[in-house]
Design a protein around this motif. Structure first.
Motif, short mmCIF file in Angstrom:
data_model
loop_
_atom_site.label_atom_id
_atom_site.label_comp_id
_atom_site.label_asym_id
_atom_site.label_seq_id
_atom_site.Cartn_x
_atom_site.Cartn_y
_atom_site.Cartn_z
N MET A 1 6.46 -26.23 -24.19
CA MET A 1 5.93 -24.77 -23.45
C MET A 1 6.94 -24.63 -22.63
SD MET A 1 2.30 -24.37 -21.50
CE MET A 1 1.55 -25.29 -22.70
N ASN A 2 7.22 -23.34 -22.23
CA ASN A 2 8.05 -22.73 -21.28
C ASN A 2 7.41 -22.58 -20.05
OD1 ASN A 2 6.62 -20.24 -21.00
ND2 ASN A 2 8.20 -19.47 -22.51
N GLN A 3 8.11 -22.44 -18.78
CA GLN A 3 7.39 -22.65 -17.35
C GLN A 3 6.56 -21.41 -17.14
OE1 GLN A 3 8.13 -25.02 -15.37
NE2 GLN A 3 6.76 -24.02 -13.93
N GLN A 4 6.67 -20.19 -17.81
CA GLN A 4 5.81 -19.25 -17.61
C GLN A 4 4.57 -19.66 -18.33
OE1 GLN A 4 6.04 -15.42 -19.80
NE2 GLN A 4 6.48 -14.48 -18.03
N ASP A 5 4.54 -19.96 -19.48
CA ASP A 5 3.12 -20.38 -20.25
C ASP A 5 2.47 -21.44 -19.39
OD1 ASP A 5 3.62 -18.88 -22.17
OD2 ASP A 5 4.55 -20.27 -23.58
N LYS A 6 3.11 -22.38 -18.69
CA LYS A 6 2.63 -23.28 -17.74
C LYS A 6 1.68 -22.76 -16.53
CE LYS A 6 5.61 -27.52 -19.19
NZ LYS A 6 6.61 -28.16 -18.71
N GLN A 7 2.50 -21.83 -16.06
CA GLN A 7 2.16 -21.18 -14.75
C GLN A 7 0.92 -20.22 -15.11
OE1 GLN A 7 3.10 -21.38 -11.75
NE2 GLN A 7 1.05 -20.43 -11.22
N ILE A 8 0.77 -19.59 -16.59
CA ILE A 8 -0.38 -18.90 -17.04
C ILE A 8 -1.63 -19.82 -17.24
CG2 ILE A 8 -1.24 -17.58 -18.75
CD1 ILE A 8 1.50 -16.46 -19.02
N VAL A 9 -1.38 -21.13 -17.80
CA VAL A 9 -2.45 -21.91 -18.08
C VAL A 9 -2.99 -22.33 -16.70
CG1 VAL A 9 -2.92 -24.24 -18.90
CG2 VAL A 9 -1.49 -22.88 -20.17
N LYS A 10 -1.99 -22.66 -15.56
CA LYS A 10 -2.68 -23.24 -14.44
C LYS A 10 -3.20 -22.09 -13.60
CE LYS A 10 -0.93 -24.73 -9.72
NZ LYS A 10 0.13 -24.70 -8.92
N LEU A 11 -2.91 -20.74 -13.59
CA LEU A 11 -3.79 -19.42 -13.21
C LEU A 11 -5.07 -19.51 -13.75
CD1 LEU A 11 -0.94 -16.94 -12.52
CD2 LEU A 11 -2.03 -18.61 -10.87
N GLN A 12 -4.94 -19.53 -15.33
CA GLN A 12 -6.22 -19.32 -16.05
C GLN A 12 -7.31 -20.64 -15.47
OE1 GLN A 12 -4.72 -19.49 -19.85
NE2 GLN A 12 -5.16 -17.49 -20.46
N SER A 13 -6.92 -21.66 -15.45
CA SER A 13 -7.70 -22.95 -15.09
C SER A 13 -8.06 -22.45 -13.51
CB SER A 13 -6.84 -24.14 -14.76
OG SER A 13 -6.35 -24.41 -16.06
N MET A 14 -7.40 -22.00 -12.74
CA MET A 14 -7.87 -21.87 -11.35
C MET A 14 -8.84 -20.57 -11.47
SD MET A 14 -4.00 -21.67 -9.22
CE MET A 14 -4.66 -20.70 -7.96
N LEU A 15 -8.82 -19.63 -12.14
CA LEU A 15 -9.77 -18.49 -12.11
C LEU A 15 -11.08 -19.08 -12.82
CD1 LEU A 15 -10.85 -15.44 -12.06
CD2 LEU A 15 -9.44 -15.20 -14.36
N LEU A 16 -10.96 -19.99 -13.94
CA LEU A 16 -11.99 -20.41 -14.19
C LEU A 16 -12.83 -21.08 -13.65
CD1 LEU A 16 -11.01 -21.23 -17.97
CD2 LEU A 16 -12.50 -19.07 -17.37
N SER A 17 -12.07 -22.20 -12.95
CA SER A 17 -12.95 -22.99 -12.09
C SER A 17 -13.58 -22.36 -10.95
CB SER A 17 -11.59 -24.02 -11.57
OG SER A 17 -12.30 -24.71 -10.38
N SER A 18 -12.81 -21.23 -10.55
CA SER A 18 -13.34 -20.48 -9.38
C SER A 18 -14.69 -19.76 -9.69
CB SER A 18 -12.27 -19.52 -8.88
OG SER A 18 -12.72 -18.36 -7.76
N LEU A 19 -14.53 -19.19 -11.19
CA LEU A 19 -15.76 -18.54 -11.31
C LEU A 19 -17.13 -19.49 -11.82
CD1 LEU A 19 -14.15 -16.13 -14.07
CD2 LEU A 19 -15.36 -15.60 -11.80
N ILE A 20 -16.75 -20.56 -12.12
CA ILE A 20 -17.62 -21.68 -12.35
C ILE A 20 -18.31 -22.55 -11.42
CG2 ILE A 20 -18.21 -23.87 -13.76
CD1 ILE A 20 -16.05 -22.89 -15.70
N GLN A 21 -17.40 -22.83 -10.36
CA GLN A 21 -17.69 -23.38 -9.37
C GLN A 21 -18.09 -22.43 -7.87
OE1 GLN A 21 -14.64 -26.35 -9.22
NE2 GLN A 21 -15.93 -27.86 -10.13
N GLN A 22 -17.62 -21.21 -8.03
CA GLN A 22 -17.86 -20.17 -6.91
C GLN A 22 -16.98 -20.62 -5.85
OE1 GLN A 22 -21.90 -19.23 -6.10
NE2 GLN A 22 -21.19 -17.11 -5.40
N THR A 23 -15.79 -21.03 -5.99
CA THR A 23 -14.98 -21.43 -5.00
C THR A 23 -13.70 -19.82 -4.85
OG1 THR A 23 -13.29 -22.51 -6.49
CG2 THR A 23 -15.07 -23.71 -5.36
#
Length: 146
Positions: free
Chosen positions: A1-23
């Protein structure tokens, strides 16, 4: 997996975590206001559609959340077996040199077999890379009513 894909996964995770935990997300002063998200949070398990995500990496980056990542066919089967299921899905991110746009939809899979999933709304988050190389949200999220 390239660096851009890793960054996208990180940002997707941050977004989902924020929506679920209201952070808050980096660059924001308040959590994202997303109508109807309480339906998702009130379930014992948080469901996420596997479309447009790397499920294994996403699961690893959200170890403290009780999430189940399934394709839409399996989500529909679960709903028909039990009850209506609310879930988050992510659209394919739009990537430019210093910007990644991610749209997350909140959907409901009705327990009635012949009714397709219903979209309850969506939110657009624009991550921008600052001069320090950090990805932050510079603009307020855009809510999209369905």
């Amino acid at each position: 997996m390239n660096q851009q894909d890793k960054q996208i996964v990180k940002l997707q995770s941050m977004l989902l975590s924020s929506l679920i935990q209201q952070t808050t997300l980096p660059g924001m002063s308040e959590p994202i206001q997303f109508p109807d998200i309480l339906h998702l949070r009130n379930q014992d398990i948080i469901y996420v559609s596997s479309e447009n995500i790397k499920a294994d990496l996403l699961r690893e980056s959200l170890p403290n959340l009780e999430i189940e990542i399934l394709n839409e066919t399996m989500l529909k089967s679960k709903a028909v077996e039990n009850r209506d299921i609310y879930y988050l899905s992510l659209r394919k991110p739009t990537v430019t040199e210093n910007e990644i746009r991610i749209i997350s939809d909140l959907k409901m899979c009705p327990s009635e077999k012949n009714i397709p999933p219903l979209s309850l709304g969506a939110v657009l988050i624009i991550f921008q890379q600052n001069s320090a190389g950090e990805w932050i949200v510079n603009d307020s999220p855009s809510a999209i009513a369905m």
